[in-house]
Design a protein around this motif. Sequence first.
Motif, PDB file in Angstrom:
ATOM      1  N   GLU A  17       7.588 -32.052   8.790  1.00 36.37           N
ATOM      2  CA  GLU A  17       7.026 -32.398   7.485  1.00 36.37           C
ATOM      3  C   GLU A  17       7.450 -32.778   6.350  1.00 36.37           C
ATOM      4  O   GLU A  17       7.565 -33.214   5.659  1.00 36.37           O
ATOM      5  N   THR A  18       7.979 -31.104   6.099  1.00 35.82           N
ATOM      6  CA  THR A  18       9.012 -30.239   4.776  1.00 35.82           C
ATOM      7  C   THR A  18      10.241 -31.435   5.496  1.00 35.82           C
ATOM      8  O   THR A  18      10.592 -31.779   4.448  1.00 35.82           O
ATOM      9  N   LEU A  19      11.033 -31.516   6.355  1.00 33.00           N
ATOM     10  CA  LEU A  19      11.566 -32.068   6.452  1.00 33.00           C
ATOM     11  C   LEU A  19      11.613 -33.839   5.846  1.00 33.00           C
ATOM     12  O   LEU A  19      12.542 -34.692   5.209  1.00 33.00           O
ATOM     13  N   ALA A  20      10.827 -34.776   6.244  1.00 33.22           N
ATOM     14  CA  ALA A  20      10.369 -36.222   5.493  1.00 33.22           C
ATOM     15  C   ALA A  20      10.067 -36.022   3.997  1.00 33.22           C
ATOM     16  O   ALA A  20      10.907 -36.499   3.305  1.00 33.22           O
ATOM     17  N   ASP A  21       9.133 -34.843   3.609  1.00 33.04           N
ATOM     18  CA  ASP A  21       9.305 -34.732   2.059  1.00 33.04           C
ATOM     19  C   ASP A  21      10.534 -34.427   1.857  1.00 33.04           C
ATOM     20  O   ASP A  21      10.978 -35.397   0.815  1.00 33.04           O
ATOM     21  N   MET A  22      11.733 -33.181   2.024  1.00 34.26           N
ATOM     22  CA  MET A  22      12.705 -33.235   1.873  1.00 34.26           C
ATOM     23  C   MET A  22      13.278 -34.786   1.434  1.00 34.26           C
ATOM     24  O   MET A  22      14.141 -34.883   0.398  1.00 34.26           O
ATOM     25  N   ALA A  23      13.908 -35.337   2.724  1.00 33.06           N
ATOM     26  CA  ALA A  23      14.166 -36.673   2.775  1.00 33.06           C
ATOM     27  C   ALA A  23      13.463 -37.837   2.209  1.00 33.06           C
ATOM     28  O   ALA A  23      14.256 -39.382   2.263  1.00 33.06           O
ATOM     29  N   GLY A  24      12.585 -37.360   1.813  1.00 33.48           N
ATOM     30  CA  GLY A  24      11.223 -38.875   0.832  1.00 33.48           C
ATOM     31  C   GLY A  24      11.106 -39.322   2.146  1.00 33.48           C
ATOM     32  O   GLY A  24      11.554 -40.927   2.029  1.00 33.48           O
ATOM     33  N   VAL A  25      11.242 -39.204   3.642  1.00 33.14           N
ATOM     34  CA  VAL A  25      10.305 -40.426   3.956  1.00 33.14           C
ATOM     35  C   VAL A  25       9.653 -39.809   4.380  1.00 33.14           C
ATOM     36  O   VAL A  25       8.915 -39.187   5.130  1.00 33.14           O
ATOM     37  N   ASP A  26       8.848 -41.351   4.725  1.00 31.61           N
ATOM     38  CA  ASP A  26       6.980 -41.208   5.318  1.00 31.61           C
ATOM     39  C   ASP A  26       6.963 -40.230   6.277  1.00 31.61           C
ATOM     40  O   ASP A  26       7.853 -39.543   7.528  1.00 31.61           O
ATOM     41  N   ARG A  27       5.876 -39.155   6.874  1.00 32.33           N
ATOM     42  CA  ARG A  27       5.918 -38.374   7.730  1.00 32.33           C
ATOM     43  C   ARG A  27       5.826 -38.968   8.824  1.00 32.33           C
ATOM     44  O   ARG A  27       6.452 -38.432   9.862  1.00 32.33           O
ATOM     45  N   SER A  28       4.901 -40.006   9.456  1.00 28.25           N
ATOM     46  CA  SER A  28       4.911 -40.990  10.500  1.00 28.25           C
ATOM     47  C   SER A  28       5.888 -41.429  11.197  1.00 28.25           C
ATOM     48  O   SER A  28       6.601 -40.977  12.002  1.00 28.25           O
ATOM     49  N   HIS A  29       6.418 -42.029   9.788  1.00 28.50           N
ATOM     50  CA  HIS A  29       7.752 -42.676  10.178  1.00 28.50           C
ATOM     51  C   HIS A  29       9.092 -41.493  10.474  1.00 28.50           C
ATOM     52  O   HIS A  29       9.188 -41.900  11.538  1.00 28.50           O
ATOM     53  N   MET A  30       9.255 -40.386  10.033  1.00 22.90           N
ATOM     54  CA  MET A  30       9.922 -39.616  10.535  1.00 22.90           C
ATOM     55  C   MET A  30       9.674 -39.556  12.056  1.00 22.90           C
ATOM     56  O   MET A  30      10.470 -38.762  13.080  1.00 22.90           O
ATOM     57  N   GLY A  31       8.202 -38.937  12.438  1.00 18.09           N
ATOM     58  CA  GLY A  31       8.209 -38.285  14.085  1.00 18.09           C
ATOM     59  C   GLY A  31       8.535 -40.138  15.071  1.00 18.09           C
ATOM     60  O   GLY A  31       9.331 -39.081  16.070  1.00 18.09           O
ATOM     61  N   PHE A  32       8.952 -40.925  14.225  1.00 20.23           N
ATOM     62  CA  PHE A  32       9.301 -41.952  15.636  1.00 20.23           C
ATOM     63  C   PHE A  32      10.754 -41.779  15.493  1.00 20.23           C
ATOM     64  O   PHE A  32      11.203 -41.936  16.050  1.00 20.23           O
ATOM     65  N   ILE A  33      11.508 -41.432  13.957  1.00 22.85           N
ATOM     66  CA  ILE A  33      12.531 -41.584  13.999  1.00 22.85           C
ATOM     67  C   ILE A  33      13.087 -40.342  15.114  1.00 22.85           C
ATOM     68  O   ILE A  33      13.943 -40.421  16.099  1.00 22.85           O
ATOM     69  N   GLU A  34      12.626 -38.978  15.265  1.00 20.87           N
ATOM     70  CA  GLU A  34      12.953 -38.204  16.047  1.00 20.87           C
ATOM     71  C   GLU A  34      12.551 -38.562  17.362  1.00 20.87           C
ATOM     72  O   GLU A  34      13.441 -38.194  18.072  1.00 20.87           O
ATOM     73  N   ARG A  35      11.138 -39.687  17.765  1.00 17.91           N
ATOM     74  CA  ARG A  35      11.482 -40.135  19.241  1.00 17.91           C
ATOM     75  C   ARG A  35      12.249 -41.175  19.569  1.00 17.91           C
ATOM     76  O   ARG A  35      12.445 -41.349  20.422  1.00 17.91           O
ATOM     77  N   GLY A  36      13.225 -41.575  18.990  1.00 19.47           N
ATOM     78  CA  GLY A  36      13.805 -42.327  18.630  1.00 19.47           C
ATOM     79  C   GLY A  36      13.265 -44.091  18.677  1.00 19.47           C
ATOM     80  O   GLY A  36      14.026 -44.968  19.055  1.00 19.47           O
ATOM     81  N   LYS A  37      12.640 -43.768  18.067  1.00 22.89           N
ATOM     82  CA  LYS A  37      11.803 -45.147  18.253  1.00 22.89           C
ATOM     83  C   LYS A  37      11.876 -46.191  16.878  1.00 22.89           C
ATOM     84  O   LYS A  37      11.039 -47.103  16.800  1.00 22.89           O
TER      85      LYS A  37
END
Lengths: 62, 62
Positions: A17-37
Amino acid sequence: MGRRIRETRNSQQISQETLADMAGVDRSHMGFIERGKRDIRVSTLFKIARALKMPPGNLLDF
Amino acid sequence: MGRRIRETRNSQQISQETLADMAGVDRSHMGFIERGKRDIRVSTLFKIARALKMPPGNLLDF
């Protein structure tokens, strides 16, 4: 790429969540990104790399 | 990034059209990419890097 983002984030003891906020990326989007989706745009890669204080190329596995 | 793609392509004496065909990218799209007018997806960056036989990170200036 997602796996490298997650490894780097964990090594810096930052929550997803913190990384998503720091990067200005939606939190759920970050989850998908990390899972390679997600095939993210290079600008998003730059935002995540900047938040992790890493060269963007380091987050790419090829 | 576009400038690096162009420089790398020129150093390998490959035309923009040939690179576009090798990378499976639309030729006009490649022109916009090289002029920095497109926020491409990471998958497209990988295709271009593979066509240029370069690590994708090398095409990123940050």
